[in-house]
Design an enzyme around this catalytic site. Structure first.
Site, PDB file in Angstrom:
ATOM      1  N   THR A  12       0.839  -1.185   0.000  1.00  0.00           N
ATOM      2  CA  THR A  12       0.000   0.000   0.000  1.00  0.00           C
ATOM      3  C   THR A  12       0.883   1.247   0.000  1.00  0.00           C
ATOM      4  O   THR A  12       1.891   1.295   0.704  1.00  0.00           O
ATOM      5  CB  THR A  12      -0.917  -0.012   1.249  1.00  0.00           C
ATOM      6  N   GLY A  15       3.193   3.143  -4.962  1.00  0.00           N
ATOM      7  CA  GLY A  15       3.313   3.762  -6.275  1.00  0.00           C
ATOM      8  C   GLY A  15       2.690   2.982  -7.419  1.00  0.00           C
ATOM      9  O   GLY A  15       2.929   3.281  -8.589  1.00  0.00           O
ATOM     10  N   THR A  18       0.362   5.223  -9.580  1.00  0.00           N
ATOM     11  CA  THR A  18       1.183   6.182 -10.321  1.00  0.00           C
ATOM     12  C   THR A  18       1.853   5.506 -11.505  1.00  0.00           C
ATOM     13  O   THR A  18       1.839   6.036 -12.624  1.00  0.00           O
ATOM     14  CB  THR A  18       2.244   6.803  -9.385  1.00  0.00           C
ATOM     15  N   ASP A  36      -8.339  -0.767  -5.741  1.00  0.00           N
ATOM     16  CA  ASP A  36      -8.855   0.182  -4.752  1.00  0.00           C
ATOM     17  C   ASP A  36     -10.319   0.534  -4.989  1.00  0.00           C
ATOM     18  O   ASP A  36     -11.006   0.978  -4.063  1.00  0.00           O
ATOM     19  CB  ASP A  36      -8.036   1.476  -4.762  1.00  0.00           C
ATOM     20  N   TYR A  55      -8.025  -3.270   6.013  1.00  0.00           N
ATOM     21  CA  TYR A  55      -8.174  -3.096   4.571  1.00  0.00           C
ATOM     22  C   TYR A  55      -7.184  -3.945   3.779  1.00  0.00           C
ATOM     23  O   TYR A  55      -7.394  -4.183   2.601  1.00  0.00           O
ATOM     24  CB  TYR A  55      -7.981  -1.613   4.192  1.00  0.00           C
ATOM     25  N   ASP A  56      -6.098  -4.387   4.396  1.00  0.00           N
ATOM     26  CA  ASP A  56      -5.048  -5.090   3.673  1.00  0.00           C
ATOM     27  C   ASP A  56      -5.230  -6.607   3.685  1.00  0.00           C
ATOM     28  O   ASP A  56      -4.265  -7.362   3.804  1.00  0.00           O
ATOM     29  CB  ASP A  56      -3.681  -4.697   4.231  1.00  0.00           C
ATOM     30  N   ARG A 108      -0.994   8.182  -3.810  1.00  0.00           N
ATOM     31  CA  ARG A 108      -2.358   8.225  -3.353  1.00  0.00           C
ATOM     32  C   ARG A 108      -2.416   9.006  -2.048  1.00  0.00           C
ATOM     33  O   ARG A 108      -1.559   8.869  -1.195  1.00  0.00           O
ATOM     34  CB  ARG A 108      -2.770   6.779  -3.135  1.00  0.00           C
ATOM     35  N   LYS A 148      14.193   3.235  -6.668  1.00  0.00           N
ATOM     36  CA  LYS A 148      14.451   3.970  -7.910  1.00  0.00           C
ATOM     37  C   LYS A 148      13.404   5.066  -8.078  1.00  0.00           C
ATOM     38  O   LYS A 148      12.315   4.997  -7.514  1.00  0.00           O
ATOM     39  CB  LYS A 148      14.402   3.031  -9.113  1.00  0.00           C
ATOM     40  N   SER A 149      13.737   6.035  -8.909  1.00  0.00           N
ATOM     41  CA  SER A 149      12.803   7.143  -9.131  1.00  0.00           C
ATOM     42  C   SER A 149      11.580   6.663  -9.908  1.00  0.00           C
ATOM     43  O   SER A 149      11.633   5.659 -10.623  1.00  0.00           O
ATOM     44  CB  SER A 149      13.491   8.272  -9.910  1.00  0.00           C
TER      45      SER A 149
END
Length: 175
Positions: A12, A15, A18, A36, A55-56, A108, A148-149
């Site tokens: 959770t 990313g 995204t 979600d 929730y998980d 999020r 990592k980015s």
């Protein structure tokens, strides 16, 4: 018609959404189904001994509804309204399914924010539990380095997808 389904799973707030949205911007004919969107109402979510809503766990999700949405997408992709050039990998319908428990069932912003200790006390231990279950499954799963980015991860996954789509194109031509 051939379709291409991508699963993005992980902890959770890791990313996933995204990454899925970044890929959707770069991949033509791409849709996203987010786990979600299939949480049960809060009144149906169990609470643990610390008072955290659970929730998980799979029981917090309406997985039948999610599977139905995936089936509807698969059906509509199999019967496109317009004809497509089957030799063009960019025209293969692509579905990205993203969520924290995708494989355990064949940025999020949270409002209100999580209760202090929730991530460390519940989210992370549940992620580790579910990931361990995944290590025993023989699917081809690529693990990403979350340090990592965002841009590097999106580029890495995009390049992997383009290579896989090219393989699919070759299979389509030879079959």
């Amino acid at each position: 018609m051939k379709t291409f389904v991508i699963g993005i799973s992980g902890v959770t707030n890791g990313g996933k959404t995204t990454l899925a949205k970044n890929l959707q911007k770069r991949l033509p004919n791409c849709s996203i189904i987010s786990q979600d969107n299939f949480f049960k109402p809060e009144s149906e979510i169990e609470t643990d001994e610390n008072g955290f809503l659970q929730y998980d766990v799979l029981e917090a999700l309406n997985m039948e509804e999610m599977m139905s949405a995936i089936s509807c997408w698969m059906e509509s992709a199999a019967h496109p309204l317009a004809s497509r050039d089957r030799g063009n990998t960019e025209e293969i319908p692509i579905l990205i399914i993203e969520g924290f428990l995708l494989y355990n069932y064949n940025t999020r912003i949270y409002e209100p924010p999580d209760t202090p200790g929730y991530f460390e006390g519940h989210v992370w231990p549940m992620y580790l539990k579910h990931r361990k279950e995944m290590e025993n499954i023989s699917w081809e799963i690529v693990y990403l380095d979350g340090t990592k980015s965002e841009e590097d991860l999106s580029s890495q996954v995009y390049e992997d997808l383009i290579q896989e789509l090219a393989k699919q194109k070759c299979l389509q031509v030879t079959s």
